[in-house]
Design a protein around this motif. Structure first.
Motif, mmCIF file in Angstrom:
data_model
loop_
_atom_site.group_PDB
_atom_site.id
_atom_site.type_symbol
_atom_site.label_atom_id
_atom_site.label_comp_id
_atom_site.label_asym_id
_atom_site.label_seq_id
_atom_site.Cartn_x
_atom_site.Cartn_y
_atom_site.Cartn_z
ATOM 1 N N LEU A 31 128.780 17.756 80.431
ATOM 2 C CA LEU A 31 129.101 18.683 78.864
ATOM 3 C C LEU A 31 128.646 20.007 78.451
ATOM 4 N N SER A 32 128.895 21.453 78.803
ATOM 5 C CA SER A 32 128.821 22.368 78.506
ATOM 6 C C SER A 32 129.710 22.655 77.511
ATOM 7 N N PHE A 33 128.428 23.931 76.707
ATOM 8 C CA PHE A 33 128.713 24.386 75.487
ATOM 9 C C PHE A 33 128.752 26.234 75.078
ATOM 10 N N ASN A 34 129.953 26.924 75.449
ATOM 11 C CA ASN A 34 129.630 27.883 74.774
ATOM 12 C C ASN A 34 129.434 28.717 75.517
ATOM 13 N N LEU A 35 130.158 28.499 76.981
ATOM 14 C CA LEU A 35 130.293 29.362 78.106
ATOM 15 C C LEU A 35 131.232 30.388 77.898
ATOM 16 N N MET A 36 130.038 31.596 78.579
ATOM 17 C CA MET A 36 130.260 32.831 78.149
ATOM 18 C C MET A 36 129.667 33.523 79.641
ATOM 19 N N GLY A 37 130.800 35.402 79.658
ATOM 20 C CA GLY A 37 130.319 36.130 81.483
ATOM 21 C C GLY A 37 130.911 35.270 82.122
ATOM 22 N N GLN A 38 129.422 35.579 83.371
ATOM 23 C CA GLN A 38 130.008 34.635 84.964
ATOM 24 C C GLN A 38 129.443 33.738 85.240
ATOM 25 N N TRP A 39 129.666 32.444 83.907
ATOM 26 C CA TRP A 39 129.185 31.159 84.469
ATOM 27 C C TRP A 39 130.367 30.212 83.656
ATOM 28 N N TYR A 40 131.066 29.959 84.563
ATOM 29 C CA TYR A 40 131.836 28.687 84.453
ATOM 30 C C TYR A 40 132.396 27.081 84.139
ATOM 31 N N ILE A 41 133.029 26.917 83.756
ATOM 32 C CA ILE A 41 132.762 25.125 83.450
ATOM 33 C C ILE A 41 132.768 24.399 84.759
ATOM 34 N N THR A 42 133.627 25.270 86.420
ATOM 35 C CA THR A 42 133.739 24.587 86.908
ATOM 36 C C THR A 42 132.893 25.274 87.829
ATOM 37 N N GLN A 43 131.384 25.246 87.830
ATOM 38 C CA GLN A 43 130.700 25.509 88.290
ATOM 39 C C GLN A 43 129.213 25.107 87.991
ATOM 40 N N SER A 44 128.768 23.683 88.883
ATOM 41 C CA SER A 44 127.775 23.111 89.584
ATOM 42 C C SER A 44 126.749 23.759 89.789
ATOM 43 N N ALA A 45 125.455 23.936 89.646
ATOM 44 C CA ALA A 45 124.432 24.277 90.216
ATOM 45 C C ALA A 45 123.757 23.094 91.370
ATOM 46 N N VAL A 46 123.959 23.295 92.596
ATOM 47 C CA VAL A 46 122.793 22.431 93.506
ATOM 48 C C VAL A 46 121.264 22.127 92.987
ATOM 49 N N TYR A 47 120.958 21.261 93.559
ATOM 50 C CA TYR A 47 119.995 20.948 93.042
ATOM 51 C C TYR A 47 118.728 20.682 91.468
ATOM 52 N N SER A 48 120.023 21.449 90.821
ATOM 53 C CA SER A 48 119.878 21.094 89.157
ATOM 54 C C SER A 48 120.982 20.047 88.343
ATOM 55 N N ASP A 49 122.143 20.106 88.390
ATOM 56 C CA ASP A 49 122.588 19.746 87.806
ATOM 57 C C ASP A 49 123.434 18.746 88.660
ATOM 58 N N LEU A 50 123.329 17.441 88.131
ATOM 59 C CA LEU A 50 124.308 15.596 88.601
ATOM 60 C C LEU A 50 125.633 15.864 88.803
ATOM 61 N N HIS A 51 126.717 15.964 90.212
ATOM 62 C CA HIS A 51 127.715 15.831 89.924
ATOM 63 C C HIS A 51 128.085 14.616 89.890
ATOM 64 N N GLY A 52 128.993 14.055 88.851
ATOM 65 C CA GLY A 52 129.511 13.175 88.679
ATOM 66 C C GLY A 52 128.021 12.018 87.319
ATOM 67 N N THR A 53 128.306 10.602 87.072
ATOM 68 C CA THR A 53 127.366 9.826 86.217
ATOM 69 C C THR A 53 127.410 8.993 87.254
ATOM 70 N N GLY A 54 128.712 8.552 87.408
ATOM 71 C CA GLY A 54 128.587 6.409 87.779
ATOM 72 C C GLY A 54 129.561 5.888 86.304
ATOM 73 N N MET A 55 129.158 6.781 85.346
ATOM 74 C CA MET A 55 129.438 5.691 84.477
ATOM 75 C C MET A 55 131.241 5.495 83.755
ATOM 76 N N ASN A 56 131.943 6.719 84.451
ATOM 77 C CA ASN A 56 133.556 6.849 84.166
ATOM 78 C C ASN A 56 133.890 7.007 86.020
ATOM 79 N N PRO A 57 135.501 6.374 85.709
ATOM 80 C CA PRO A 57 136.159 6.243 86.946
ATOM 81 C C PRO A 57 136.300 8.141 87.387
ATOM 82 N N ALA A 58 135.976 8.339 87.122
ATOM 83 C CA ALA A 58 136.004 9.665 87.787
ATOM 84 C C ALA A 58 134.923 9.915 89.018
ATOM 85 N N ALA A 59 134.073 8.823 89.041
ATOM 86 C CA ALA A 59 132.105 8.772 90.599
ATOM 87 C C ALA A 59 132.367 7.864 89.913
ATOM 88 N N GLY A 60 131.856 6.763 91.061
ATOM 89 C CA GLY A 60 131.116 5.485 91.435
ATOM 90 C C GLY A 60 129.576 6.236 92.493
#
Length: 584
Positions: free
Chosen positions: A530-559
């Motif tokens: 979840l992302s709140f109130n993004l502004m400027g040059q950081w967008y909902i589509t972006q994922s920071a490697v080594y920091s953000d986890l991509h997927g959780t394994g908790m819903n059908p989009a990612a095992g």
């Protein structure tokens, strides 16, 4: 085994064992920093995002390298060759979304020859140990990084990325994902001591002493099933997690995006051979048209790990049928945003417009459903009705994409005829009222490219037929402005869609602590970042490697999760041995 060494500048042969020690020394600091970063989750990357960092001739060299491949057979020297795939699209060859055929042919290989060769390569790689494997993986990534311009061009002309997206997601950020997986693999493989003395005090005499060892054993051949959208970004986590944990990797690329993974496999095989390992530890398996090779390979008894990113239907098939393997999947996602209130209306619209337009909505994290209260939202510019928000979003998109030459630096070429068909269906009004009509964009450098601006269609959450529409994934520049009864209704719809259909990202613009708390709790239950109130040059589509986890394994989009401990621990086993130590 592969070659016995590498040719040095003086024309002699380098000893493979010495070379592996050199790699361990060379890449040790990078691997240590990567391991530290996956623990702290701080910002860091060893791979520059700046295209100029790779030298003044790098871009031109990449174009020349791609041109030299046209009309050629990209032969990796693998066993079991029994024909060719391509070069024409009708024969399984690739065609650039920007127009031209790539005209590259790839050898086809008999799996019944290829897989035994990969098994034979495994023992020496397994016995090399964690440190040596990690160093070799780091060298593979370093060489891929040095050729980042070439890998970016491959991404551009197979997946339709714009040049910036291609250099980031198709090259350096994919490399980050690979190194992250190697670091995580080292962490988990070194969690237990290799050997130790276990002593238990006894009440009536000498302590009871055992010598104990823990020995790592990889699962077996790992199958990577590539996709056409992000073959490297989605492929490198599994490839390098498996290789670093001792498993050979068979790469089955998507027929429309072979080149990025073929270049990857070529580099891996070169490094493995130079280090004295059998290059058949990493092999490529292109498929003939209609062959269905992924299904055949996925259920082969030699295949013990499967990595797949793509459609939910095939991900479900893999989980049902590839029962001999550990299956890691990332599949279809229906991502939603809640627009409830904002204290920077213009900033919100600009950020949202860019997020919708980036790569023409073909990112797995692209927002699809924009949930807006039907009574409107509170902003720093006064109350805005539902209709006004949608109209102003259309204005922000028009401003962002007004100039075709500038627009193509944000948008991407449409991946396939299927994506274009979805856009045309949305534009026809068949899904609902068209609030923002898509338009064709003329690419100044590629006149045959199919590029479209986003379509925004108005739906109403109160209508069952509209709920069915927004609950399906519409990959591409198709977005829905959904009228909801309230913020609470929007939170519930977002969470329900994530739970039932799967989501990889969710976001909100709100100034209400109550709405923020409700949405955070709902997304925690649904398992969506979840992302709140993004502004400027950081967008909902972006994922920071080594920091953000991509997927959780908790819903059908990612095992599977890029990249947590479970992503690597399922690729190896640990076997204990106990020996009694006699007293005295």
């Amino acid at each position: 085994m592969g070659t016995s060494g590498t040719v040095t500048a003086a024309g002699g042969r380098r000893n493979p064992a010495t070379y592996v020690r050199e790699l361990t020394h060379r890449h040790g600091p990078t691997l240590d920093r990567a391991r530290e970063t996956v623990r702290t989750r701080a910002h860091w990357s060893p791979y520059p995002e700046d295209t100029d960092a790779y030298g003044p001739g790098a871009a031109a060299g990449a174009r020349a390298a791609l041109a030299a491949l046209r009309g050629q057979v990209l032969d990796l020297g693998q066993p079991g060759r029994d024909g060719l795939v391509g070069p024409a699209p009708a024969d399984g060859g690739e065609r650039s979304p920007y127009g031209p055929e790539l005209a590259i042919a790839y050898p086809h290989h008999d799996p019944d020859t290829l897989l035994p060769a990969m098994r034979e390569a495994m023992p020496a790689w397994r016995e090399a140990g964690v440190t040596a494997r990690a160093a070799v993986c780091a060298e593979i990534l370093a060489r891929i990084n040095a050729a980042s311009h070439e890998f970016a061009l491959a991404a551009e002309h197979t997946s339709g990325h714009n040049p910036v997206m291609a250099f980031h997601a198709g090259a350096v950020h994919a490399q980050d994902r690979g190194l992250e997986a190697v670091a995580q693999a080292v962490e988990e493989q070194t969690r237990l001591p290799g050997s130790f003395v276990w002593s238990k005090p006894m009440p009536d005499g000498e302590p009871f002493v055992l010598d104990k060892t823990f020995t790592l054993r990889p699962r077996g051949v790992s199958l990577l099933i590539g996709n056409s959208v992000f073959p490297a970004w989605n492929g490198y986590p599994g490839l390098f997690a498996s290789l670093a944990t001792g498993n050979p990797v068979l790469v089955k690329p998507h027929p429309r995006a072979v080149l990025p993974l073929a270049l990857t496999v070529r580099t891996a095989r070169e490094v493995l051979a130079e280090a004295g390992f059998d290059p058949n530890l990493v092999c490529l398996a292109p498929e003939r048209p209609g062959e269905g090779l992924a299904r055949r390979l996925a259920v082969h008894p030699d295949v013990r790990i499967v990595d797949y990113a793509g459609t939910t239907a095939f991900g479900d098939w893999l989980r049902r049928n590839a029962t001999q393997a550990r299956v890691f999947t990332s599949t279809s996602a229906v991502n939603s945003l809640l627009v409830e209130s904002t204290d920077d209306y213009r900033g919100m619209l600009a950020n949202l417009a860019f997020g919708l337009a980036l790569y023409s909505g073909q990112l797995c994290t692209s927002p699809q459903n924009l949930l807006i209260p039907r009574d409107g939202i509170a902003t720093d510019a006064g109350h805005k009705s539902f209709r006004q928000v949608v109209a102003d979003l259309g204005g922000a998109l028009a401003e962002l994409l007004a100039d075709d030459a500038a627009a193509v630096s944000v948008l991407g070429a449409l991946l396939s005829p299927e994506v274009l068909a979805r856009v045309e269906k949305a534009a026809s009004g068949a899904l609902g009222e068209v609030a923002v009509a898509p338009r064709a964009v003329a690419h100044p450098d590629h006149p045959d490219a199919v590029v479209r601006t986003p379509a925004v269609v108005v739906l109403d959450a109160a209508r069952p037929e509209d709920l069915a529409t927004l609950s399906a994934e519409w990959l591409g520049p198709v977005h829905f402005a959904v009228a909801v009864d309230s913020a609470a209704a929007g939170v519930e719809l977002l969470a329900c869609t994530a739970r039932e259909r799967g989501a990889l990202s969710a976001g909100a613009w709100t100034t209400s602590p109550e709405v923020e708390a409700a949405l955070e709790a709902a997304c925690a239950e649904a398992g969506v970042m979840l992302s709140f109130n993004l502004m400027g040059q950081w967008y909902i589509t972006q994922s920071a490697v080594y920091s953000d986890l991509h997927g959780t394994g908790m819903n059908p989009a990612a095992g599977a999760v890029y990249c947590d401990a479970a992503f690597v621990t399922g690729r190896f086993h640990t076997v204990g041995v106990r020996r009694h130590r006699a007293s005295g």
